[in-house]
Design an enzyme around this catalytic site. Structure first.
Site, PDB file in Angstrom:
ATOM      1  N   LEU A 157       8.438 -13.494 -40.875  1.00 57.48           N
ATOM      2  CA  LEU A 157       7.327 -13.433 -39.958  1.00 57.48           C
ATOM      3  C   LEU A 157       5.987 -12.758 -40.532  1.00 57.48           C
ATOM      4  O   LEU A 157       4.767 -13.097 -40.235  1.00 57.48           O
ATOM      5  CB  LEU A 157       7.449 -13.151 -38.576  1.00 57.48           C
ATOM      6  CG  LEU A 157       8.467 -14.292 -37.852  1.00 57.48           C
ATOM      7  CD1 LEU A 157       8.982 -13.646 -36.321  1.00 57.48           C
ATOM      8  CD2 LEU A 157       7.799 -15.687 -37.600  1.00 57.48           C
TER       9      LEU A 157
ATOM     10  N   GLY B  76       4.981  -5.297 -43.676  1.00 53.51           N
ATOM     11  CA  GLY B  76       4.070  -4.121 -43.439  1.00 53.51           C
ATOM     12  C   GLY B  76       4.544  -3.018 -44.479  1.00 53.51           C
ATOM     13  O   GLY B  76       5.234  -3.286 -45.344  1.00 53.51           O
TER      14      GLY B  76
ATOM     15  N   GLY C 156       8.332  -1.998 -43.535  1.00 51.82           N
ATOM     16  CA  GLY C 156       9.095  -2.997 -43.121  1.00 51.82           C
ATOM     17  C   GLY C 156       8.823  -4.470 -42.966  1.00 51.82           C
ATOM     18  O   GLY C 156       7.808  -4.622 -43.496  1.00 51.82           O
ATOM     19  N   LYS C 157       9.662  -5.139 -42.375  1.00 51.22           N
ATOM     20  CA  LYS C 157       9.274  -6.621 -42.105  1.00 51.22           C
ATOM     21  C   LYS C 157       9.702  -7.275 -40.799  1.00 51.22           C
ATOM     22  O   LYS C 157      10.698  -6.362 -40.188  1.00 51.22           O
ATOM     23  CB  LYS C 157       9.991  -7.474 -43.316  1.00 51.22           C
ATOM     24  CG  LYS C 157      11.229  -7.455 -43.684  1.00 51.22           C
ATOM     25  CD  LYS C 157      11.565  -8.085 -44.804  1.00 51.22           C
ATOM     26  CE  LYS C 157      13.100  -7.949 -45.009  1.00 51.22           C
ATOM     27  NZ  LYS C 157      13.624  -8.536 -46.333  1.00 51.22           N
TER      28      LYS C 157
ATOM     29  N   LYS D 180      13.122  -6.998 -36.182  1.00 49.32           N
ATOM     30  CA  LYS D 180      12.328  -6.109 -36.862  1.00 49.32           C
ATOM     31  C   LYS D 180      13.102  -5.034 -37.800  1.00 49.32           C
ATOM     32  O   LYS D 180      13.950  -4.426 -37.219  1.00 49.32           O
ATOM     33  CB  LYS D 180      11.442  -5.249 -36.150  1.00 49.32           C
ATOM     34  CG  LYS D 180      10.513  -4.420 -36.697  1.00 49.32           C
ATOM     35  CD  LYS D 180       9.375  -3.774 -35.913  1.00 49.32           C
ATOM     36  CE  LYS D 180       8.218  -3.120 -36.442  1.00 49.32           C
ATOM     37  NZ  LYS D 180       7.090  -2.538 -35.431  1.00 49.32           N
TER      38      LYS D 180
ATOM     39  N   ASP E 159      -2.823   2.410 -33.048  1.00 45.68           N
ATOM     40  CA  ASP E 159      -2.779   1.384 -34.101  1.00 45.68           C
ATOM     41  C   ASP E 159      -3.318  -0.123 -33.418  1.00 45.68           C
ATOM     42  O   ASP E 159      -2.847  -0.914 -33.697  1.00 45.68           O
ATOM     43  CB  ASP E 159      -1.522   1.205 -34.610  1.00 45.68           C
ATOM     44  CG  ASP E 159      -1.728   0.548 -36.005  1.00 45.68           C
ATOM     45  OD1 ASP E 159      -2.735   0.520 -36.478  1.00 45.68           O
ATOM     46  OD2 ASP E 159      -0.742   0.276 -36.747  1.00 45.68           O
TER      47      ASP E 159
END
Length: 714
Positions: free
Chosen positions: A402, A405, A408-409, A425, A517
């Site tokens: 999906l 970053g 991670g992913k 995640k 963020d």
């Protein structure tokens, strides 16, 4: 109580049972006067009364004593209330709780302008699925399925009962009267409403409903559906906040444009309404729809003062308001980090490291924030003790990636056992330390109860390469993916997003958390129309008051107080950092571009903005800000105040939802009217703006203001 109830409701029941058991064991007998000084009576009901009192020996905060409605509310105020009530209802319903007594009397004000309101009085609240007996008396808020029960019959409680009451309450707030005395066939006014809805023709409304725009009628259909299973959720009505609700606010062109929009979309909640709307169009308008042309809507008008709330035979509105009752506490026990970790030694490095991390987090923080910190600490301690080693493929089928970053992913995966699609995640062990992973997971879990925050499941593990936890899937991607570069989103879509983001931020800040963020990349969409969006990614989230170091890399979302730190300097976190990022996010969503590269002096675009704000002249905007209306510029001043202490709260900007934000939507008369209104009010956030606005008026307009005459806004 817990029979016929989902697992989440059972968990709520167990928690409530634990609370009332502890209370019953420790219930003390004492007189009110022993610890409180009674000031006045706030309200009375069938079963008791509420007193305003000062606790002896404590600081007393006086709330303004004002009824919610005395002579009615204008549309702007109602639209400030709706997202807050909807958020509270969605939160209750997510816990499996049905309020059963949503009405104007039980909505409490923290200020006269309705910037902050609270749901109260849970005397009738019960768990979803509880059997409710028939009633011997009814009020206008009672849903028809309750009114139609025969003596001795019972009904399983469902959130749709609250949704019906919510709809009746909105009607009462807007009109100053009730739509009916009771939702039964013997009430002729209710009968006419039911017939109108059965005919599925939004344009042929009974007389009482003709005062509303077509879109508002659709909203009431969603809330007051005769079939309980067809009622919308509380948060679904946020999509109606950006359109006028009063018919008198609309020109004929606007009304016809709305009809064209309905017919053009073809996906109305009640399909009959689309055909009916199409039947109202002129031949050339039907032709334009046939070839796919879009209808445009006229600019929003200013709302009018509504009529007084009429008395009813069966119900009276309370004349008193009180203080806050709806503060969900996540963690009740009092203890210090040293008490929790008094046996921690270097032999248990993970627990000892968490202990030190908590000490750092909770220094210089208010008691409420410490309570949140204790709760998060409890979560991450339990997780660290039970974190299992396993590979993703053991329990999930990987479908696709999906997003990725820096750390991670996120994978879209199907759970092998249930077949449910979930987001997994993954945070790389080489880039993320275990304690940071655990803090992110703990923060995510503790915030999951809010409807506009991504839900995190209590599933965490680690693989040979990653730390992992599981969340719900956002099916439509991120808000960033929807924004066209240098174009942005249409204003209606942005105004659907803003109340939801504001509600999520207000919830976080009330728990003493700072996201750090906020940006479109971290706003997830549950549908492409932005009817439901969720704030995500709590990797940088920390408690208010935590010391954060200076950073070497800046983004457009960084607040100036972060950008101005020298190497080695530290700053105590405050919610105003999120408010700044929220303001930049709205600008980017509206325009498809950033207002600056970084909020620092060497950036010329930021320098122009800073000078504009320092001069306190809302009319003399720099080029990038002239595309916005005067009211929208004020909104950005509130969000992007150079002095962090002067920034508004997230929910404060709801008052701007009812005015146009784009300058091209306004006629010259409307713009001049806005200036006149600013001067006439004389209570602008930035006092310099009032004087500056006055300088733009014609002599005749100044004369009118000088003698105190009321000026109508075009």
């Amino acid at each position: 109580m817990a029979s016929n109830i989902q697992e989440v409701t059972k968990n709520t029941a167990r928690h409530v049972l634990q609370l009332i058991t502890q209370t019953s064991e420790n219930l003390k007998m004492m007189e009110v006067s022993e610890h409180f000084e009674t000031i006045q009576e706030l309200g009375t009901g069938s079963y008791g009364k509420v007193l305003l009192a000062r606790h002896r020996g404590s600081v007393f905060l006086r709330f303004k004593d004002s009824p919610l409605i005395t002579i009615g509310l204008n549309e702007d105020k109602v639209k400030r209330c709706i997202p807050q009530i909807a958020s509270a209802l969605e939160y209750m319903h997510s816990k499996g709780i049905v309020h059963r007594d949503i009405k104007l009397d039980n909505i409490l004000l923290m200020d006269i302008e309705c910037n902050t309101i609270k749901v109260a009085d849970f005397g009738l609240a019960k768990l979803q699925g509880t059997k409710a007996p028939s009633l011997s008396w009814f009020i206008p808020y009672t849903a028809p399925e309750l009114c139609s029960l025969k003596q001795g019959d019972q009904l399983l409680l469902h959130p749709s009962i609250d949704i019906w009451s919510f709809g009746v309450m909105i009607y009462a707030a807007l009109t100053g009267s009730f739509p009916w005395n009771e939702a039964k066939g013997r009430d002729p006014i209710y009968r006419s409403f039911a017939c109108w809805q059965v005919r599925k023709d939004v344009t042929l409304a009974p007389e009482k409903w003709k005062k509303f725009s077509l879109e508002a009628r659709k909203m009431f259909w969603d809330l007051l559906a005769l079939n309980a299973s067809e009622r919308c959720s509380a948060m679904d009505i946020l999509k109606y906040l950006h359109v006028p609700w009063k018919a008198e606010m609309l020109s004929e062109n606007h009304t016809r444009s709305t009809v064209k929009q309905m017919a053009n979309r073809g996906n109305d909640v009640h399909s009959g309404a689309t055909a009916s709307a199409a039947s109202c169009l002129l031949p050339d308008e039907k032709t334009s729809l046939a070839i796919g042309a879009e209808g445009t809507t006229a600019a929003l008008g200013m709302s009018q003062i509504c009529h007084g709330l009429c008395s009813s035979k069966v119900w009276r509105t309370s004349k008193k308001t009180g203080c806050d009752y709806f503060i969900p506490q996540l963690f009740q026990e009092e203890f210090t980090p040293c008490e929790v970790y008094k046996d921690s030694t270097s032999e248990d490095p993970v627990r000892y490291h968490l202990h030190l991390h908590f000490i750092r987090m909770t220094s210089n923080i208010k008691e409420l924030t410490k309570s949140t910190g204790r709760h998060v600490l409890q979560l991450i301690t339990q997780t660290s003790e039970n974190l299992k080693l396993m590979e993703v493929s053991e329990h999930f089928d990987h479908i696709q990636e999906l997003g990725t970053g820096s750390y991670g992913k996120v994978l879209l995966a199907k759970h092998c056992g249930s077949g449910k699609h979930l987001a997994v995640k993954l945070l790389g062990k080489k880039k993320v330390q275990m304690d940071n992973f655990l803090v992110e997971y703990g923060m995510s879990i503790s915030l999951s109860g809010h409807p506009n925050i991504i839900r995190t499941h209590e599933v965490a593990f680690h693989t040979s390469r990653d730390y992992a936890f599981v969340q719900e899937v956002a099916t439509a991607g991120t808000l960033y993916s929807l924004i066209k570069p240098n174009v942005g989103l249409n204003e209606d879509t942005v105004k659907r997003c803003v109340p939801q983001i504001a509600s999520a931020l207000e919830y976080m800040h009330s728990k003493g958390m700072v996201h750090r963020d906020i940006k479109p990349d971290n706003i997830l969409l549950m549908d492409f129309e932005c009817n439901i969006i969720k704030v995500a990614d709590f990797g940088l989230t920390r408690l208010q008051g935590t010391e954060v170091p200076s950073i070497s890399r800046f983004t457009p979302y960084r607040a100036p107080e972060l950008c101005s730190r020298k190497q080695g300097d530290q700053l105590l976190l405050h919610p105003s950092i999120d408010i700044w990022a929220f303001g930049v996010t709205i600008y980017f969503a509206m325009t498809g571009s950033f207002p600056w590269k970084g909020a620092e002096r060497r950036d010329p675009m930021y320098r122009d903005f800073a000078w504009w704000q320092v001069r306190k002249d809302v009319t003399l905007a720099s080029e990038k800000w002239k595309k916005f209306s005067l009211e929208a510029r004020q909104m950005f001043w509130d969000l992007l105040a150079l002095n962090a202490s002067e920034r508004c709260s997230a929910m404060d900007i709801l008052k701007y939802l009812c005015v146009p934000w784009k300058a091209e939507m306004l006629s010259e008369n409307h713009t001049r009217g806005t200036i006149i209104q600013m001067v006439y009010r004389g209570n602008d956030v930035h006092s310099g703006a009032t004087a500056s606005a006055a300088s733009c008026l014609l002599p005749g307009e100044k004369t009118l203001l000088a003698i105190g005459a009321e000026v109508e806004i075009a």
